[in-house]
Design a protein around this motif. Structure first.
Motif, mmCIF file in Angstrom:
data_model
loop_
_atom_site.group_PDB
_atom_site.id
_atom_site.type_symbol
_atom_site.label_atom_id
_atom_site.label_comp_id
_atom_site.label_asym_id
_atom_site.label_seq_id
_atom_site.Cartn_x
_atom_site.Cartn_y
_atom_site.Cartn_z
ATOM 1 N N ASN A 1 0.988 -1.362 -0.126
ATOM 2 C CA ASN A 1 0.083 0.024 0.072
ATOM 3 C C ASN A 1 0.944 1.227 -0.022
ATOM 4 O OD1 ASN A 1 0.833 0.160 2.584
ATOM 5 N ND2 ASN A 1 -1.083 -0.547 3.650
ATOM 6 N N GLU A 2 0.294 2.210 0.160
ATOM 7 C CA GLU A 2 1.026 3.657 0.044
ATOM 8 C C GLU A 2 1.962 3.879 1.200
ATOM 9 O OE1 GLU A 2 -2.653 6.202 2.163
ATOM 10 O OE2 GLU A 2 -1.982 6.549 -0.053
ATOM 11 N N ARG A 3 2.056 3.184 2.179
ATOM 12 C CA ARG A 3 2.992 3.096 3.359
ATOM 13 C C ARG A 3 4.060 1.933 3.342
ATOM 14 N NH1 ARG A 3 -1.876 2.610 5.871
ATOM 15 N NH2 ARG A 3 -1.245 0.848 6.861
ATOM 16 N N GLY A 4 3.689 1.260 2.213
ATOM 17 C CA GLY A 4 4.926 0.160 1.776
ATOM 18 C C GLY A 4 4.701 -1.054 2.561
ATOM 19 N N LYS A 5 3.159 -1.074 3.178
ATOM 20 C CA LYS A 5 3.036 -2.689 3.887
ATOM 21 C C LYS A 5 2.297 -3.513 3.037
ATOM 22 C CE LYS A 5 -0.040 -4.424 7.375
ATOM 23 N NZ LYS A 5 -1.227 -4.259 8.245
ATOM 24 N N ARG A 6 2.950 -4.778 3.009
ATOM 25 C CA ARG A 6 2.337 -5.927 2.397
ATOM 26 C C ARG A 6 0.856 -6.408 3.069
ATOM 27 N NH1 ARG A 6 6.713 -10.310 1.982
ATOM 28 N NH2 ARG A 6 5.397 -11.323 0.636
ATOM 29 N N PHE A 7 -0.195 -5.547 2.653
ATOM 30 C CA PHE A 7 -1.120 -6.100 3.339
ATOM 31 C C PHE A 7 -1.911 -7.311 3.199
ATOM 32 C CE2 PHE A 7 -2.016 -3.733 -0.645
ATOM 33 C CZ PHE A 7 -3.021 -4.341 -1.041
ATOM 34 N N VAL A 8 -1.676 -7.747 1.803
ATOM 35 C CA VAL A 8 -2.101 -8.874 1.386
ATOM 36 C C VAL A 8 -1.778 -10.359 2.295
ATOM 37 C CG1 VAL A 8 -2.614 -10.467 -0.583
ATOM 38 C CG2 VAL A 8 -2.179 -8.296 -1.133
ATOM 39 N N LEU A 9 -0.908 -10.023 3.071
ATOM 40 C CA LEU A 9 -0.355 -10.894 4.093
ATOM 41 C C LEU A 9 -1.545 -11.337 5.127
ATOM 42 C CD1 LEU A 9 3.470 -10.489 4.239
ATOM 43 C CD2 LEU A 9 2.210 -12.668 3.284
ATOM 44 N N ASP A 10 -2.186 -10.111 5.411
ATOM 45 C CA ASP A 10 -3.331 -10.170 6.591
ATOM 46 C C ASP A 10 -4.556 -10.796 6.136
ATOM 47 O OD1 ASP A 10 -1.596 -8.337 7.847
ATOM 48 O OD2 ASP A 10 -2.745 -6.486 7.398
ATOM 49 N N ALA A 11 -4.627 -10.902 4.724
ATOM 50 C CA ALA A 11 -5.799 -11.732 3.996
ATOM 51 C C ALA A 11 -5.359 -13.193 4.066
ATOM 52 C CB ALA A 11 -6.288 -11.213 2.752
ATOM 53 N N HIS A 12 -4.160 -13.720 3.803
ATOM 54 C CA HIS A 12 -3.700 -14.787 3.486
ATOM 55 C C HIS A 12 -2.304 -15.148 3.757
ATOM 56 C CE1 HIS A 12 -3.421 -18.735 1.234
ATOM 57 N NE2 HIS A 12 -4.690 -18.757 1.501
ATOM 58 N N PRO A 13 -1.990 -16.098 4.241
ATOM 59 C CA PRO A 13 -0.451 -16.429 4.563
ATOM 60 C C PRO A 13 0.301 -16.642 3.320
ATOM 61 C CG PRO A 13 -1.685 -18.270 5.233
ATOM 62 C CD PRO A 13 -2.834 -17.209 4.843
ATOM 63 N N ALA A 14 -0.262 -16.691 2.221
ATOM 64 C CA ALA A 14 0.429 -16.854 0.956
ATOM 65 C C ALA A 14 0.768 -15.456 0.249
ATOM 66 C CB ALA A 14 -0.152 -17.754 -0.255
ATOM 67 N N GLY A 15 0.138 -14.590 0.699
ATOM 68 C CA GLY A 15 0.365 -13.150 0.476
ATOM 69 C C GLY A 15 -0.052 -12.948 -1.167
ATOM 70 N N GLU A 16 1.035 -12.538 -1.849
ATOM 71 C CA GLU A 16 0.813 -12.365 -3.203
ATOM 72 C C GLU A 16 0.726 -13.504 -4.094
ATOM 73 O OE1 GLU A 16 3.125 -8.754 -1.349
ATOM 74 O OE2 GLU A 16 3.460 -11.229 -1.212
ATOM 75 N N LEU A 17 0.979 -14.517 -3.414
ATOM 76 C CA LEU A 17 0.689 -15.627 -4.325
ATOM 77 C C LEU A 17 -0.534 -16.471 -3.912
ATOM 78 C CD1 LEU A 17 4.392 -17.144 -4.688
ATOM 79 C CD2 LEU A 17 3.224 -15.803 -6.222
#
Length: 529
Positions: free
Chosen positions: A266-282
């Protein structure tokens, strides 16, 4: 025109197999049928105008060491959130390797290293199994090779020929099509013993879309109006990461960049998708798209970002098309963040088709994005679409040829040709714009009943436009498909895969099945899964 007034114009407009659409599915079907039948291929634009050329990531197939068809099967089933048809997935993964080899034989140049296919990994795949070409130009490479081969195959090619109705005889069999020349406006007919519908998807109906102008869902409307069943139309896949810049097209930023190590922040540089799923971007596309959508709704930001810097200075070599598109807007993917947001990308539902592409309307077959083969369930696994096109186009073409002995050669009575105006009125343009906006706001990434009802009302109004112009004909078909999407999304009272309802956020066992729609028989939930 009607079935009795249609005119085939003699043997020059009469074929054994008629293929509608010139994407990879249509080209593959035509090439498969050509050695055994008189084949015509119709496309409403130029031969290379379809969606297939824009496919970046590649074609998924279990062809590498350490991979197996069983692993590919499991990954596809898992991605489909309980609605994949297991027998269709078996066909896909077991026949995928043969189709990749056939493409190589037909002149497709996939990327290799030391004589071995280079394989990439994409989201929700447990192995690197994506064969690709030109870095991120797989669709263009496959389409170019197939077009070259089709032009030498003896297939009759009819460009700028738009199908506006499927012709059905008194016995209930599809025996050809009615057409409009998109450059002249003149009407005509083509007769065929079997019709293979490969006309692509509908994602251009949404205001924000990765698809070209041609992807307006006319194939679904044609089949539905002719009496074929459609299913799963509530499932429209929104790609999580399309370029989000004012004035720029919604150019796809392929999942493959994340497979190579790019991050979503996000605009703060946080990998926020990791909060939704442990695989994150994948994680799966449905998970990532929803995570980005919710982040945008929470923050009010217009976009999040893809960070390609972890790929290093070789990123433009691996992804030349993406790098080139970004640099046109002042973005260097080796040092700059790429602004992205979800956009409509792929129609999972479509015309109901069996393992051989046969629809519920005799004489009509379907393959590619226009078809619902059952492979994708409620959420498509990345890079399975090109594989599905090849596997099921091969099957549909073979089944179409085998069906020819079941019916008498089609006969058409002569009828007068007409000429449609090529320009639509301001009212038609307004209805088109309203349809785009209503689908994006009401039937987008996350839906709610009020928005879906408004979108359905807009589609119904557009479908009622009686203007006799080609843009109005296209509008009516698009609105028919849009209305079916909204009706199915209202009916499915749960969230599953890429169908997300804000009022019903959980999946329900009561909806474990395909939502099937028919013009005369109405709708039903098919629980055969």
């Amino acid at each position: 025109m009607n079935a009795q007034a249609a005119h085939a114009g003699g043997r020059g407009n009469q074929f054994d197999v008629l293929v509608v659409g010139s994407g990879i599915a249509g080209l593959y079907a035509a090439l498969t049928a050509a050695p055994r039948a008189r084949v015509a291929l119709l496309t409403k634009g130029a031969l290379d105008d379809g969606c297939s050329r824009y496919a970046q990531g590649g074609m998924a197939a279990a062809v590498g060491a350490g991979d197996s068809v069983e692993l590919h099967y499991r990954d596809t089933i898992d991605a489909g959130r309980g609605l994949c048809h297991p027998d269709a997935v078996r066909v896909l993964v077991e026949e995928g390797g043969a189709r990749v080899r056939e493409l190589l034989d037909w002149g497709v140049t996939f990327d290799t290293q030391d004589g071995e296919l280079l394989l990439a990994r994409e989201a929700a795949h447990s192995r690197a199994r994506i064969v690709h070409a030109r870095g991120d130009g797989t669709g263009l490479e496959i389409e170019s090779a197939l077009i070259s081969r089709v032009r030498r195959s003896g297939v009759t090619i009819k460009e700028h020929t738009e199908v506006v109705r499927l012709v059905v005889d008194d016995g209930g069999r599809c025996i050809g099509v009615e057409t409009v020349d998109t450059q002249l406006g003149t009407t005509g007919c083509v007769a065929a013993g079997a019709v293979v519908l490969a006309s692509g998807g509908a994602s251009r109906l949404w205001r924000n879309s990765t698809n070209p102008e041609s992807a307006t869902g006319d194939g679904v409307a044609l089949a539905y109006d002719a009496g074929a069943e459609v299913r799963g139309l509530e499932f429209v896949q929104f790609h999580p990461t399309a370029l989000a810049l004012e004035g720029a097209p919604r150019f796809l930023i392929s999942e493959a960049v994340r497979g190579e190590g790019a991050l979503i922040v996000n605009e703060r540089g946080k990998r926020f998708v990791l909060d939704a799923h442990p695989a994150g971007e994948l994680a799966g596309r449905d998970v990532v798209a929803r995570a980005i959508w919710e982040e945008l709704q929470r923050t009010g930001a217009p976009c999040v970002y893809i960070d390609c810097r972890p790929l290093g200075p070789t990123a433009p070599l691996r992804f030349p098309a993406i790098a080139h598109a970004c640099v046109q807007f002042g973005i260097d993917i080796t040092r700059d963040l790429v602004p992205v947001a979800p956009a409509a990308h792929y129609m999972i539902g479509g015309v109901s088709a069996d393992l051989d592409g046969a629809t519920t309307l005799p004489g009509l077959f379907a393959c590619g994005e226009v078809a619902s083969s059952g492979v994708h369930g409620a959420n498509r696994l990345a890079s399975n679409s090109l594989l599905e096109s090849a596997v099921f186009a091969h099957r549909a073409a073979g089944a179409a040829i085998n069906s020819l002995g079941e019916a008498e050669p089609p006969r058409f009575a002569a009828g007068a040709a007409e000429r449609l105006p090529l320009r639509g009125s301001a009212e038609v343009r307004r209805l088109w714009s309203d349809l785009h906006d209503s689908l994006w706001s009401g039937a987008g990434v996350v839906r709610k009943p009020g928005g879906l009802r408004l979108a359905l009302a807009t589609a119904t109004a557009a479908a009622g436009c009686a203007e006799p112009s080609l843009p109005a004909v296209r509008l009516r078909a698009a609105a028919r498909t849009a209305g079916l999407v909204c009706s199915a999304a209202l009916a499915r009272e749960e969230s599953r895969g890429c169908h997300l309802r804000s009022d019903l956020p959980q999946s329900s066992d009561q909806w474990h099945g395909d939502y099937v729609m028919h013009k005369e028989r109405g709708a039903r939930l098919d629980r055969h899964l």
